[in-house]
Design a protein around this motif. Structure first.
Motif, PDB file in Angstrom:
ATOM      1  N   LEU A 120      18.031 -67.368 112.441  1.00 59.05           N
ATOM      2  CA  LEU A 120      17.736 -66.341 113.434  1.00 59.05           C
ATOM      3  C   LEU A 120      19.069 -65.926 114.034  1.00 59.05           C
ATOM      4  N   VAL A 122      20.866 -63.781 116.832  1.00 60.23           N
ATOM      5  CA  VAL A 122      20.645 -63.112 118.114  1.00 60.23           C
ATOM      6  C   VAL A 122      21.922 -62.343 118.449  1.00 60.23           C
ATOM      7  N   SER A 123      21.839 -61.023 118.392  1.00 59.07           N
ATOM      8  CA  SER A 123      23.048 -60.247 118.683  1.00 59.07           C
ATOM      9  C   SER A 123      22.969 -59.648 120.081  1.00 59.07           C
ATOM     10  N   ASP A 124      24.121 -59.234 120.560  1.00 58.12           N
ATOM     11  CA  ASP A 124      24.246 -58.708 121.927  1.00 58.12           C
ATOM     12  C   ASP A 124      23.297 -57.526 122.141  1.00 58.12           C
ATOM     13  N   PRO A 125      22.331 -57.669 123.039  1.00 53.39           N
ATOM     14  CA  PRO A 125      21.355 -56.583 123.223  1.00 53.39           C
ATOM     15  C   PRO A 125      21.979 -55.331 123.838  1.00 53.39           C
ATOM     16  N   ASN A 142      17.568 -56.747 118.664  1.00 48.91           N
ATOM     17  CA  ASN A 142      18.737 -57.633 118.594  1.00 48.91           C
ATOM     18  C   ASN A 142      18.425 -58.997 117.977  1.00 48.91           C
ATOM     19  N   THR A 153      31.549 -64.418 115.072  1.00 49.65           N
ATOM     20  CA  THR A 153      30.961 -65.253 116.121  1.00 49.65           C
ATOM     21  C   THR A 153      30.351 -64.387 117.231  1.00 49.65           C
ATOM     22  N   ALA A 154      30.066 -63.143 116.888  1.00 48.64           N
ATOM     23  CA  ALA A 154      29.536 -62.219 117.890  1.00 48.64           C
ATOM     24  C   ALA A 154      28.056 -62.445 118.164  1.00 48.64           C
ATOM     25  N   SER A 155      27.402 -63.230 117.314  1.00 45.53           N
ATOM     26  CA  SER A 155      25.967 -63.464 117.489  1.00 45.53           C
ATOM     27  C   SER A 155      25.687 -64.947 117.675  1.00 45.53           C
ATOM     28  N   PHE A 156      24.570 -65.222 118.333  1.00 39.10           N
ATOM     29  CA  PHE A 156      24.094 -66.607 118.377  1.00 39.10           C
ATOM     30  C   PHE A 156      23.200 -66.827 117.160  1.00 39.10           C
ATOM     31  N   ALA A 158      20.573 -69.523 115.025  1.00 35.87           N
ATOM     32  CA  ALA A 158      19.752 -70.741 115.029  1.00 35.87           C
ATOM     33  C   ALA A 158      19.109 -70.904 113.658  1.00 35.87           C
TER      34      ALA A 158
ATOM     35  N   SER B 140      19.112 -61.681 128.807  1.00 34.88           N
ATOM     36  CA  SER B 140      18.637 -60.333 128.520  1.00 34.88           C
ATOM     37  C   SER B 140      17.145 -60.355 128.803  1.00 34.88           C
ATOM     38  N   PHE B 156      10.559 -68.729 120.833  1.00 34.19           N
ATOM     39  CA  PHE B 156      11.420 -69.482 119.938  1.00 34.19           C
ATOM     40  C   PHE B 156      12.470 -70.187 120.785  1.00 34.19           C
ATOM     41  N   ALA B 158      16.024 -72.656 120.841  1.00 27.53           N
ATOM     42  CA  ALA B 158      17.168 -73.236 120.125  1.00 27.53           C
ATOM     43  C   ALA B 158      17.993 -74.067 121.096  1.00 27.53           C
ATOM     44  N   GLN B 165      27.443 -72.709 118.640  1.00 25.92           N
ATOM     45  CA  GLN B 165      28.398 -71.597 118.761  1.00 25.92           C
ATOM     46  C   GLN B 165      27.728 -70.545 119.628  1.00 25.92           C
ATOM     47  N   ILE B 166      28.140 -70.467 120.874  1.00 29.63           N
ATOM     48  CA  ILE B 166      27.494 -69.519 121.778  1.00 29.63           C
ATOM     49  C   ILE B 166      28.412 -68.316 121.959  1.00 29.63           C
ATOM     50  N   PRO B 167      27.925 -67.122 121.615  1.00 29.29           N
ATOM     51  CA  PRO B 167      28.825 -65.959 121.679  1.00 29.29           C
ATOM     52  C   PRO B 167      29.195 -65.592 123.117  1.00 29.29           C
ATOM     53  N   TRP B 169      29.251 -62.773 124.787  1.00 35.45           N
ATOM     54  CA  TRP B 169      28.376 -61.900 125.585  1.00 35.45           C
ATOM     55  C   TRP B 169      27.270 -62.707 126.249  1.00 35.45           C
ATOM     56  N   MET B 170      26.842 -63.779 125.572  1.00 34.16           N
ATOM     57  CA  MET B 170      25.768 -64.603 126.127  1.00 34.16           C
ATOM     58  C   MET B 170      26.308 -65.459 127.278  1.00 34.16           C
TER      59      MET B 170
END
Lengths: 270, 270
Positions: A120, A122-125, A142, A153-156, A158, B140, B156, B158, B165-167, B169-170
C-alpha cells in the motif's frame, strides 16, 4: 445470436458444455481467435491450418463469414499472418502477437496467483498524483496498491500480505463489481461443466481442444480485467482463487494437446 | 515587561540563567504556578507556603500583584486551595489539580519518549471521519497517527516504528511549525544554560528550586503542545529528543528537592 452446432457435431453432452461456456452467445470471434492462437500456436513456427479453424468454428457454432471477418481484422491489427500453400492456408502469430500472448499466459494458466505480495503506497494528499505513470491500482486519490514499492521516499509504504488486515472498502476498490460478479458466475459455470464432463462420453481430440479453448477464453476475459495483485487484497466476492483451482483441475484432466496431434485429428475427421 | 530581579537576589550568573529561561519576559504567572505546584507539591498533603512563593517570585522577578491575581485565578479555576494559619497562608493542589498535574508529569520529566510505537490508520476516504472522537493526530482527512490501533476493522493499520520509512510530508503534519521552532530555540537555550551553570557559583537551595521550576516550565510549554507520539514520527526539525536529553542531564545535576528542605531554606533566608 444463439450458438448453433454444425450438423457434423453430434455429441449432445458436449453441445451442452459448449453452450454453458459460451453462455449461448457467439463469442467475439477475433477475441476467441486470440485465445486459440495463444492456446495452440504460441511457439515460434507454430501454424494453425484453415482446416483446424473450420473444425473449431463448427464445434463452437461460428459462421464462416464471422471467422473470415475476424481473421481479416487480426491480420490488419498485426496479430497474425497467413501463408497459402496451394489450396490450403495456415495462420501464425506475428512476433508482436506472440509477445502479447506470452505476456498474458502466466496469469491465464497459473494455478496460483502470479503476485503474492503487494504494497500500500500512501502518497502526499496535498500533491496531485501522476496516476497515469504509476503502476498498480489507485484505491483513492493518494492510496495505491502495487506489487513493487516505489523507489523514492516520498510515500509511506506498508506491506500487504496474508497477515495484513485489509478493510473491505479498500479491497472493494481493487476490482470492479462487474468483474467480481463475472468471476462468481464463471465459478458456477465451471462447476456445472465439470459435472457435465463427468457424465459425458469421452471427448474427441477436437472436442478436447475446443473445450480448452473455451475454458481459457472465458477465464481470460475475467482474469485479465482484474489487476495482477495477490489474492489477499481482493474482496470476498472475487472468485478468482476458486476459478483458478477448478481450471487447474480441468486442465489436469484435459492436458494441453500437441498441435501436430490436433492437426492429425482434424485431417482424419475431414 | 522585562523580568526584574528583586534586590534581595544578588548572583549575577543566576540572574543571567533566569533571563535566558524566561526569555527576558515575565511568564504568565498562573501557568508558572501550575508548574510550581506540579514540581514541588504534587503529593497529597503537600503545601506551598506563602513565604516560599514570595522567594520564588522575587528570584524570577514577578510583581506581588501579579502573583495575587494568579493565585486568585487558580483558586477560582479549581486548581488550588489555600489555608490560613494565623498570619501565614499555605496553598495546595485540589484533587482535580493533582490529577491534571500527575497526567502531564510523565511527558515533562521523562528522559525518553513516553510513546515508542504508533500506528498509521488509513480510513475510508469516502466516509466522513469523526475526527473529534478519534485519538491521535490527523495527517490528512483519512490518515491518522495514533498510539493505539483501532478496535474495529474498518481501517487499514500500519505500524510506525523506528524501522518504518515515514515520508517528510507525513512527519511535518504531526507537529506544528511553531512548536518545532520553539523546540529548536529551547534546545539552544538549554545549551547556554548548561554553560552558564558550569561557570556559576554553587546555587542556593532556593536558586536550585527556581532553576528546576523555570526549566520545567519552559519545557512544559513545548512538550505538551506536541502530540504524544514516538520520536520516529516527528520531523527532523523537532528537537524534542535533544531537549529531553539535556533536561535529563540538568535534572541529574540538580535533582528534585524535598519540599521540607526547601521550606527550611526559605525560612532561614528570611
Amino acid at each position: 445470436m444463439g450458438a448453433q452446432y454444425d450438423i457434423s457435431v453430434d455429441s449432445a453432452s458436449f453441445h451442452r458444455i459448449v453452450s454453458r461456456l459460451t453462455e449461448d452467445q457467439t463469442p467475439r470471434v477475433w477475441s476467441l481467435l486470440v485465445t486459440v492462437f495463444g492456446e495452440l500456436a504460441q511457439d515460434k513456427g507454430a501454424q494453425i491450418s484453415g482446416l483446424m479453424l473450420r473444425h473449431m468454428r463448427e464445434h463452437i457454432g461460428i459462421k464462416p463469414e464471422a471467422m473470415r471477418v475476424a481473421l481479416h481484422r487480426l491480420r490488419k491489427d498485426g496479430w497474425i499472418e497467413n501463408e497459402r500453400t496451394g489450396r490450403t492456408s495456415a495462420h501464425h502469430l506475428t512476433d508482436w502477437g506472440r509477445t502479447q500472448s506470452a505476456a498474458a499466459s502466466p496469469r491465464i494458466y497459473s494455478r496460483d496467483a502470479t503476485a503474492t505480495r503487494a504494497w500500500l503506497i500512501v502518497s502526499d494528499p496535498s500533491q496531485s498524483q501522476p496516476q497515469g505513470r504509476a503502476c498498480g491500482v489507485w484505491v483513492s486519490s493518494n492510496l495505491r496498491i502495487a506489487t513493487t514499492p516505489p523507489k523514492d521516499t516520498a510515500s509511506f509504504v506498508a506491506v500487504l500480505d496474508d497477515a495484513a488486515q485489509i478493510p473491505a472498502w479498500m479491497k472493494n476498490k481493487v476490482c470492479a463489481l462487474q468483474t467480481r460478479a463475472a468471476s462468481k458466475s464463471f465459478f458456477e459455470t465451471l462447476k456445472q461443466v465439470r459435472e457435465e464432463l463427468a457424465g459425458a462420453d469421452a471427448l474427441s481430440t477436437i472436442e478436447h481442444a475446443v473445450l480448452r479453448v473455451l475454458l481459457v477464453h472465458a477465464w481470460r476475459r475475467i482474469i485479465l480485467k482484474a489487476p495482477e495483485l495477490p489474492d489477499c487484497v481482493f474482496p470476498q466476492d472475487w472468485y478468482g482463487p476458486q476459478c483458478r483451482a477448478l481450471m487447474a483441475d480441468l486442465f489436469d484432466q484435459f492436458p494441453k494437446l500437441h498441435l501436430s496431434d490436433l492437426q492429425d485429428a482434424v485431417e482424419n475427421a475431414s
